[in-house]
Write a protein that holds these residues in place. Structure first.
Motif, short mmCIF file in Angstrom:
data_model
loop_
_atom_site.label_atom_id
_atom_site.label_comp_id
_atom_site.label_asym_id
_atom_site.label_seq_id
_atom_site.Cartn_x
_atom_site.Cartn_y
_atom_site.Cartn_z
N GLU A 192 -77.05 -18.19 14.76
CA GLU A 192 -77.58 -16.98 14.08
C GLU A 192 -76.33 -16.12 13.74
O GLU A 192 -76.74 -14.93 12.97
N LEU A 193 -75.63 -16.28 14.00
CA LEU A 193 -74.62 -14.85 14.19
C LEU A 193 -73.04 -16.04 12.84
O LEU A 193 -73.14 -14.96 12.77
N MET A 194 -73.65 -17.10 12.58
CA MET A 194 -72.50 -17.42 11.64
C MET A 194 -73.20 -16.63 10.32
O MET A 194 -73.80 -17.14 10.18
N ASP A 195 -72.55 -17.18 9.17
CA ASP A 195 -72.48 -17.32 8.00
C ASP A 195 -73.98 -17.94 7.70
O ASP A 195 -73.65 -19.38 7.71
N ARG A 196 -74.92 -18.03 6.87
CA ARG A 196 -75.83 -19.21 6.83
C ARG A 196 -75.30 -20.47 5.99
O ARG A 196 -75.36 -20.60 4.52
N ASP A 197 -74.41 -21.19 6.70
CA ASP A 197 -73.61 -21.91 5.94
C ASP A 197 -73.96 -23.71 6.62
O ASP A 197 -73.30 -23.60 7.96
N ALA A 198 -74.67 -24.41 6.19
CA ALA A 198 -75.23 -25.92 7.16
C ALA A 198 -74.05 -26.44 7.47
O ALA A 198 -74.17 -27.21 8.01
N LEU A 199 -73.32 -27.04 6.57
CA LEU A 199 -71.40 -27.69 6.43
C LEU A 199 -70.88 -26.88 7.82
O LEU A 199 -69.97 -27.81 8.95
N SER A 224 -66.74 -18.58 9.27
CA SER A 224 -67.44 -16.92 8.69
C SER A 224 -68.60 -16.25 9.69
O SER A 224 -69.19 -17.44 9.47
N PHE A 225 -68.40 -15.07 10.34
CA PHE A 225 -69.69 -14.44 10.72
C PHE A 225 -69.88 -13.13 10.45
O PHE A 225 -69.61 -12.34 9.67
N ARG A 226 -71.21 -12.87 10.73
CA ARG A 226 -71.96 -12.19 10.11
C ARG A 226 -71.70 -10.85 11.06
O ARG A 226 -72.51 -10.54 12.54
N CYS A 227 -70.92 -9.51 10.35
CA CYS A 227 -71.42 -8.47 12.14
C CYS A 227 -72.81 -7.75 12.03
O CYS A 227 -73.39 -8.10 10.65
N ARG A 228 -72.28 -6.93 13.21
CA ARG A 228 -73.62 -6.36 13.14
C ARG A 228 -74.24 -5.06 11.61
O ARG A 228 -75.51 -5.31 11.09
N ASP A 255 -71.69 -7.13 7.23
CA ASP A 255 -70.26 -7.91 6.80
C ASP A 255 -70.27 -9.17 7.03
O ASP A 255 -70.45 -9.62 8.64
N LEU A 256 -68.88 -9.67 6.36
CA LEU A 256 -68.42 -11.20 7.20
C LEU A 256 -67.41 -10.91 7.28
O LEU A 256 -66.37 -10.46 7.41
N LEU A 257 -67.11 -11.49 8.72
CA LEU A 257 -65.57 -11.31 9.31
C LEU A 257 -65.46 -12.76 9.78
O LEU A 257 -65.49 -14.02 10.21
N VAL A 258 -64.26 -13.53 8.66
CA VAL A 258 -63.34 -14.73 8.15
C VAL A 258 -62.17 -15.01 9.90
O VAL A 258 -61.53 -13.99 10.20
N THR A 259 -62.56 -15.65 10.59
CA THR A 259 -62.23 -15.66 11.56
C THR A 259 -61.13 -17.63 11.80
O THR A 259 -62.03 -18.33 11.16
N ILE A 301 -63.26 -19.30 20.95
CA ILE A 301 -62.40 -18.17 21.06
C ILE A 301 -61.93 -17.40 19.57
O ILE A 301 -61.84 -18.43 18.57
N PHE A 302 -62.08 -16.42 19.44
CA PHE A 302 -62.03 -15.98 18.15
C PHE A 302 -60.85 -14.94 17.89
O PHE A 302 -60.24 -14.44 18.68
N GLY A 303 -60.09 -15.82 16.25
CA GLY A 303 -59.13 -14.91 16.19
C GLY A 303 -58.59 -14.48 14.48
O GLY A 303 -59.78 -15.19 13.71
N ASP A 304 -58.37 -13.45 14.52
CA ASP A 304 -58.67 -12.95 13.24
C ASP A 304 -57.49 -13.14 12.29
O ASP A 304 -56.34 -13.55 12.12
#
Length: 724
Positions: free
Chosen positions: A179-186, A205-209, A212-216, A235-238
């Motif tokens: 649910e934290l991810m961008d709605r990307d089925a692939l 890509s994850f959706r912040c609170r 905004d999208l955070l690409v990691t 593990i997330f790496g910016d």
């Protein structure tokens, strides 16, 4: 004699450093080793016979939670941990209890032993302390770190990750990672398809609170325990936007060894382009009888079939190639030789594995041995056919019973039997050779339907031309029902040899009725085939049901034919000559009454031959060898007629100078003909009536009652009914 518990375990447990005991069904110690005795500061002999709860827990009754009792009840081993006081110190033990069974599976004892895990427990405590230290380190890491359970739920998130996504701990813990991810089925599918046991790197890509999208750069690592998946670490790496996108790391392996070897079916992973085997589990290796080094990177057709070319070169469809072509699973069944040389039937299911471009990169091929399953299904199918055949046979027997009375002629009954056997034995011919009433020939049965009786007529004509029909009749007359009964195996009965040249496969059944062979039923085929015992026994049952009716129809139709012949040919009866309809009726009546001893009255005018008819009746009767005595009742006075019929004693009347036998007495064993019986006086009629009732009489003037076996025929020219 079964070995004792001491013989089975004595030498083994005495040498074990761990404390061992053997308990009987009453929870008494049947055996213990020195380690157990030392642990409880007793000697082994002192322990024997004591209960486990008395020694271990100083109780007088069985424990409320008794693992040994569970082992005795369920027959399954048990493992648990418990703390015991040893030399004044608490020690932790991992306890195990196993059932001991005899050859019949009956539980006799339980073996219980413990392993001291005190040091391990202390290490676990140290580990927990280390975990707290690691947690502190993870909290201070520069990368954001997630820990997920097997369902993808967040069970831990470090401070850096909360900072990157701007969430509070309560807002993220227990939530679905996806649910934290961008709605990307692939993207979600990539995470779900990541091979477990390996580290996989993806750009996500994850959706912040804030929205905004955070690409990691997301590193996914599976957590495995004893070969089982228990969760994962992300593990997330910016990634700086100007740094571009790193190339996704390719999968090193599709499956780990532990996972595929836990699959009980034969599993092999094949490259559909080259047919090379890239992975195989132990069950498949056992099936082909090879080591992994001799299978991997070899072609599947070489390993499985010993061929040098793919299956298509031999005209055999390849399930691996078909799955790669249609991009979906397929199922086929194939026979393969096992390592021991036997042929086994396998159900083969192939599944495609797709790469990032949606193309089939590998094919998983599962084999499942269905040899016994198919045998069972075949046996069930055959049983179902047997039941259907039995039902059909019962229906036929019922139909025959129902129609037996309606099938009034022999030809109709034979037609029904021949039609029934053609249905039971498709592709075969049937013939029924029925003996005549004298059992000296075979009935031609020309009234039967030609379509059904054609083979029978053809065989009968061949037997007549070859002169073997007499041999067949002689063979049948020599058979006895007590030797060739219904319970016998029909194929083991003696068979006449004259049919061997007519059919490639055939059998015959003699048909019996009232202890007499009445015919022979033949089933034959020009092709080689087997006739089952059940089918033959059914024919036995069928003929046991209809044989009596067949015999009745044979006799009945023979009597009708004889009667018709006698009515059409007879021109005389004894000394009577005539062919008119009235004379034929007289002939028929004379024949009818001649077969019994009934008293007969012959009427007719004088000179019409009443005595001639009487003599003919006598000649056709079983008394023909006895005397035929005539008494003309009109020629004697009433007194003389009584003496003439019954005889008299000497001196019974004037002129009776000696005993005289009457005509009744002289006709003993034969026939007495009383002509002009209408002239007899009433007194004499009474005496004659008494004689006709019980064949007893007295001579005139005599006292002795005599008996005579005499049949009485009478004649008159008067209408006695009218006069009465």
């Amino acid at each position: 004699m079964a070995p004792s518990i001491q013989e089975l375990f004595g030498g083994f447990i005495d040498g074990c450093p761990e404390p061992w005991t053997v308990l009987d069904l009453d929870f008494r110690i049947a055996m213990a080793n020195a380690s157990f005795a030392a642990q409880h500061q007793q000697t082994v002999p002192d322990l024997i016979g004591k209960t486990c709860y008395q020694v271990l827990h100083h109780r007088d009754s069985k424990c409320e939670v008794c693992r040994a009792d569970e082992v005795f009840r369920t027959g399954q081993p048990k493992t648990w941990e418990e703390c015991r006081a040893v030399e004044g110190k608490s020690r932790f033990f991992e306890m195990r209890c196993y059932p001991v069974k005899d050859s019949n599976g009956k539980i006799l004892h339980a073996v219980q032993f413990g392993h001291d895990i005190t040091d391990r427990k202390h290490k676990d405590d140290d580990t927990k302390a280390s975990e707290e230290s690691y947690r502190a380190i993870v909290q201070k890491a520069r990368e954001g770190i997630f820990v997920l359970d097997t369902q993808g739920m967040v069970i831990f998130a470090n401070d850096r990750l909360l900072e990157m996504l701007a969430y509070q701990p309560a807002e993220i813990l227990g939530q679905s990672f996806f649910e934290l991810m961008d709605r990307d089925a692939l993207a979600k599918a990539k995470i779900e398809r990541s091979p477990r046991g390996l580290v996989n790197v993806h750009e996500m890509s994850f959706r912040c609170r804030s929205g905004d999208l955070l690409v990691t750069r997301l590193s996914v690592s599976s957590l495995m325990h004893d070969g089982a998946f228990v969760g994962s670490v992300e593990i997330f790496g910016d990634i700086p936007r100007v740094g571009g996108v790193e190339v996704e790391l390719r999968t090193a392996k599709e499956f780990s060894e532990r996972i595929i070897n836990s699959i009980t079916d034969n599993l092999v992973v094949i490259d559909p382009k080259s047919y090379h085997i890239v992975q195989a589990n132990n069950h498949f290796l056992a099936r082909v009888g090879r080591e992994p080094t001799t299978v991997l990177n070899k072609t599947c057709y070489e390993i499985m079939l010993g061929r040098v070319s793919p299956c298509e070169a031999y005209g055999i469809p390849c399930p691996v190639r078909e799955t790669a072509r249609v991009k979906r699973s397929s199922t086929v069944e194939r026979f393969y030789g096992a390592a021991d040389g036997t042929q086994q039937l396998f159900e083969i299911i192939t599944y495609p594995l797709f790469d990032d471009q949606g193309e089939v990169s590998l094919v998983i091929r599962l084999e499942r041995d269905v040899t016994e399953k198919r045998k069972m299904e075949s046996a069930l199918a055959n049983r179902a056919k047997d039941l259907q055949r039995a039902q059909r046979q019962l229906e036929v027997l019922f139909e025959i019973s129902r129609q037996m009375t309606s099938l009034g002629s022999l030809a109709e009954l034979i037609n029904f039997i021949l039609k029934t056997t053609i249905e039971i034995f498709p592709g075969s011919e049937s013939a029924f050779f029925v003996l005549n009433t004298e059992a000296n020939g075979v009935l031609p049965l020309k009234e039967c339907q030609a379509k059904l009786a054609g083979p029978m007529w053809q065989l009968l004509a061949g037997l007549e031309q070859s002169g073997m029909l007499t041999d067949l009749v002689g063979f049948l007359k020599g058979l006895k029902p007590e030797v060739h009964g219904i319970e016998d195996n029909a194929l083991a009965l003696p068979q006449p040899s004259m049919f061997s040249g007519s059919y490639s496969s055939w059998f015959g059944l003699p048909v019996f009725a009232q202890e007499q062979c009445i015919g022979y039923f033949l089933v034959g085929s020009s092709k080689d085939r087997d006739y089952s015992t059940d089918e033959i026994h059914f024919l036995h049952t069928l003929f046991a049901q209809v044989a009596g009716h067949i015999r009745h129809l044979v006799v009945h139709e023979a009597e009708i034919n004889n009667l018709r012949q006698s009515m059409t040919r007879r021109a005389s009866l004894g000394e009577i000559v005539g062919q008119s309809k009235r004379m034929q009726e007289i002939y028929e009546l004379a024949e009818l009454v001649s077969a019994s001893d009934v008293t007969v009255l012959i009427t007719g005018a004088n000179g019409t031959g009443k005595e001639v008819v009487a003599r003919s009746i006598h000649g056709m009767s079983h008394r023909c060898d006895g005397p035929f005595v005539v008494a003309n009742c009109s020629a004697y006075s009433p007194a003389l007629l009584e003496s003439e019929l019954f005889g008299h004693e000497k001196g019974s009347f004037t002129g009776a100078i000696k005993r005289k036998r009457g005509r009744i007495e002289r006709a003993d064993g034969g026939t007495l003909f009383l002509d002009e019986i209408g002239e007899i006086a009433p007194a004499t009629q009474l005496l004659l009536l008494r004689f006709l009732e019980d064949h007893r009489f007295e001579r005139v003037g005599g006292e002795e009652t005599l008996k005579a076996d005499v049949r009485v025929l009478a004649a008159t020219n008067r209408d006695l009914r009218l006069e009465v």
